[in-house]
Design an enzyme around this catalytic site. Structure first.
Site, PDB file in Angstrom:
ATOM      1  N   ARG A 113      80.931  76.497  -7.077  1.00 19.46           N
ATOM      2  CA  ARG A 113      81.072  75.583  -8.220  1.00 19.46           C
ATOM      3  C   ARG A 113      82.511  75.561  -8.724  1.00 19.46           C
ATOM      4  O   ARG A 113      83.039  74.519  -9.103  1.00 19.46           O
ATOM      5  CB  ARG A 113      80.125  76.024  -9.353  1.00 19.46           C
ATOM      6  N   HIS A 164      74.913  88.755 -25.024  1.00 14.85           N
ATOM      7  CA  HIS A 164      75.845  88.110 -24.097  1.00 14.85           C
ATOM      8  C   HIS A 164      76.667  87.086 -24.850  1.00 14.85           C
ATOM      9  O   HIS A 164      76.137  86.313 -25.641  1.00 14.85           O
ATOM     10  CB  HIS A 164      75.067  87.413 -22.978  1.00 14.85           C
ATOM     11  N   SER A 210      72.606  80.273 -14.465  1.00 14.74           N
ATOM     12  CA  SER A 210      73.518  81.306 -13.989  1.00 14.74           C
ATOM     13  C   SER A 210      73.549  82.492 -14.968  1.00 14.74           C
ATOM     14  O   SER A 210      73.363  83.651 -14.577  1.00 14.74           O
ATOM     15  CB  SER A 210      74.914  80.687 -13.828  1.00 14.74           C
ATOM     16  N   LYS A 229      71.423  86.507 -14.641  1.00 15.88           N
ATOM     17  CA  LYS A 229      72.080  87.825 -14.752  1.00 15.88           C
ATOM     18  C   LYS A 229      71.493  88.634 -15.904  1.00 15.88           C
ATOM     19  O   LYS A 229      71.315  89.844 -15.820  1.00 15.88           O
ATOM     20  CB  LYS A 229      73.592  87.639 -14.921  1.00 15.88           C
ATOM     21  N   ASP A 234      73.767  83.752  -7.344  1.00 14.72           N
ATOM     22  CA  ASP A 234      74.622  83.203  -8.404  1.00 14.72           C
ATOM     23  C   ASP A 234      76.092  83.421  -8.062  1.00 14.72           C
ATOM     24  O   ASP A 234      76.925  82.545  -8.286  1.00 14.72           O
ATOM     25  CB  ASP A 234      74.277  83.852  -9.756  1.00 14.72           C
TER      26      ASP A 234
HETATM   27  N1  URA Z   1      79.302  82.075 -17.072  1.00 11.43           N
HETATM   28  C1  URA Z   1      78.405  82.316 -16.096  1.00 11.43           C
HETATM   29  O1  URA Z   1      78.027  83.465 -15.876  1.00 11.43           O
HETATM   30  N2  URA Z   1      77.938  81.292 -15.369  1.00 11.43           N
HETATM   31  C2  URA Z   1      78.322  80.022 -15.574  1.00 11.43           C
HETATM   32  O2  URA Z   1      77.859  79.132 -14.888  1.00 11.43           O
HETATM   33  C3  URA Z   1      79.262  79.775 -16.580  1.00 11.43           C
HETATM   34  C4  URA Z   1      79.723  80.817 -17.325  1.00 11.43           C
END
Ligand code: URA
Length: 433
Positions: A168, A82, A183, A187, A161
């Site tokens: 957010r 990632h 977050s 994922k 999320d």
């Molecule tokens: N990318 C994400 O998936 N979540 C965040 O909070 C910030 C960047």
């Protein structure tokens, strides 16, 4: 339990229990807790942070709010990478074929670009016919048979999320290490891989502007991953200038293919090789970094890594002839050099501004539903540390019918040119295990 008591607890900098975090996440997803109360809590978290245990609990609650991808049917080690997002970041298109050629199984769900950063799915869709909407069954079969698949999200993963991130975004509460770490990791955990490699970008073009902040985020994510049973490593990498020379979807595909052919830009190649080597160490395919780098180079020189990309393109319905014939890719009608107005050393290229220049030409989205132009973008002709003469090209714009003037202005804003020679930062800044 009352929401207001949880908000005041966090306001007073006291840690929240798993039960309290569950109460908030569960109630918010069900629509039982209003945005205004969750906004207040998020702001208190921004000011007072989340400790390690709270981050792990928040990650678990978000993970459990949705489905997870089961990779147990796949015979082999499933890995994922990632990136926290950058400009010109086509690393997955090189990293994934290399490690797949080494026998690892890359089961990757990627995203689209937004704002100044690009997304792997958009880049792949510049390959004619390439299908990113693959069913879960076909995805798992491809990962098993070919060893690599990169697709859009299939299952309903981490709905909590999604809802929290949208809130957010509009309440000034994105910039919190604990919230970002939970977050991203929720994922990644839902995606099912047993080994997770994180490329944490540092610099003007990235979420984390300083090495200190980036280290904190990396430590938080590595701690969450390892605490929840996934071997997780983070590499901190420089995003103080765009990655590689190309920014724009089909342009980046060409650069990725060239890198798999062994002709990539130096710093970008180094990044891809280091990430692949770290993954070979995490999976015990290699015992030392030297052996790992050697194996990576061998997969490039033998053409096996390039062949993995070919196999993936074929499996997902794309025209793999693009690997030999770049004219099959979408390409802008016009090409124009933006030349330097002074002579000197390039001391800085603001990556975010170059990303925005690409977006003005149509390579990225200002809003989620914008339609993008896959053939446009920016080629970097002078990198940080290079000497440029007045009148020499700084960049080349590839454009169709929009954004040329705005992109040109952004390029001039992005480039800083000084009389003294400057030291270029290494692409690899640190590794957090
Ligand atoms: N990318 C994400 O998936 N979540 C965040 O909070 C910030 C960047």
């Amino acid at each position: 339990m009352r929401v207001v008591d949880i908000i005041t607890k966090k306001r007073d900098n006291l840690p929240l229990s798993r039960e309290e975090i569950h109460f908030i996440i569960d109630g918010y997803v069900k629509g039982e807790i209003p945005d205004y109360q969750v906004s207040a809590l998020l702001m208190a978290i921004c000011f007072n942070g989340l400790n390690n245990e709270e981050q792990i609990n928040l990650t678990m609650e978000m993970l459990e709010s949705g489905e997870s991808i089961g990779l147990s049917s796949i015979n082999g080690i499933c890995v994922d990478k990632h990136s926290t997002g950058g400009v010109g970041d086509k690393t997955t298109l090189v990293f994934a074929p290399i490690v797949a050629a080494c026998g690892l199984k890359v089961a990757k769900m990627s995203g689209r670009g937004l704002g100044h950063t690009g997304g792997t799915l958009d880049k792949l869709e510049s390959i004619p016919g390439f299908n990113i909407s693959v069913s879960s069954e076909a995805f798992l079969k491809q990962v098993s048979d070919v060893g690599i698949a990169v697709i859009g999200q299939t299952a309903n993963i981490t709905p909590a999320d999604k809802k929290l991130y949208a809130l957010r975004d509009v309440t000034g509460t994105v910039d919190s290490i604990g919230l970002i770490a939970s977050s991203i990791m929720s994922k990644k955990l839902a995606s099912g891989a047993s080994r997770i490699l994180l490329d944490v970008k540092v610099g003007e073009g990235a979420f984390m502007k300083t090495l200190k902040e980036a280290r904190k985020l990396a430590h938080s994510m590595v701690n969450i991953g390892n605490s929840l049973g996934r071997n997780t490593v983070a590499v901190l990498t420089n995003m103080n200038e765009p990655l590689g020379k190309m920014v724009g979807n089909s342009l980046e595909v060409i650069e990725a293919i060239e890198t798999l052919k062994g002709n990539g830009p130096k710093a970008f190649t180094k990044l891809c090789y280091e990430l692949a080597a770290q993954m070979l160490l995490m999976t015990n395919i290699c015992k030392t970094r030297d052996d790992a780098i050697k194996l990576v180079k061998q997969k490039i020189s033998s053409g096996e890594a390039l062949n993995k990309l070919r196999e993936m393109i074929n499996a997902q319905g794309g025209n793999a002839k693009v690997i030999e014939d770049y004219s099959l890719l979408p390409m802008a009608k016009h090409k124009e050099a933006i030349v330097s107005r002074t002579s000197g050393y390039v001391s800085d290229i603001n990556a975010e501004k170059i990303g925005l220049a690409g977006m003005m030409l149509g390579s990225g989205r200002e809003n989620k539903n914008d339609v993008i132009d896959l053939g446009v973008g920016v080629e970097i002709n002078k990198a940080v540390g290079d000497y440029v003469n007045k009148g020499e090209p700084l960049v080349t714009l590839y454009y169709n019918n929009k954004g040329r003037a705005a992109a040109e202005a952004l390029v001039y804003e992005a480039y800083k040119i000084e009389t003294e020679a400057v030291k270029k930062d290494d692409i690899i800044l640190d590794i957090v295990r």
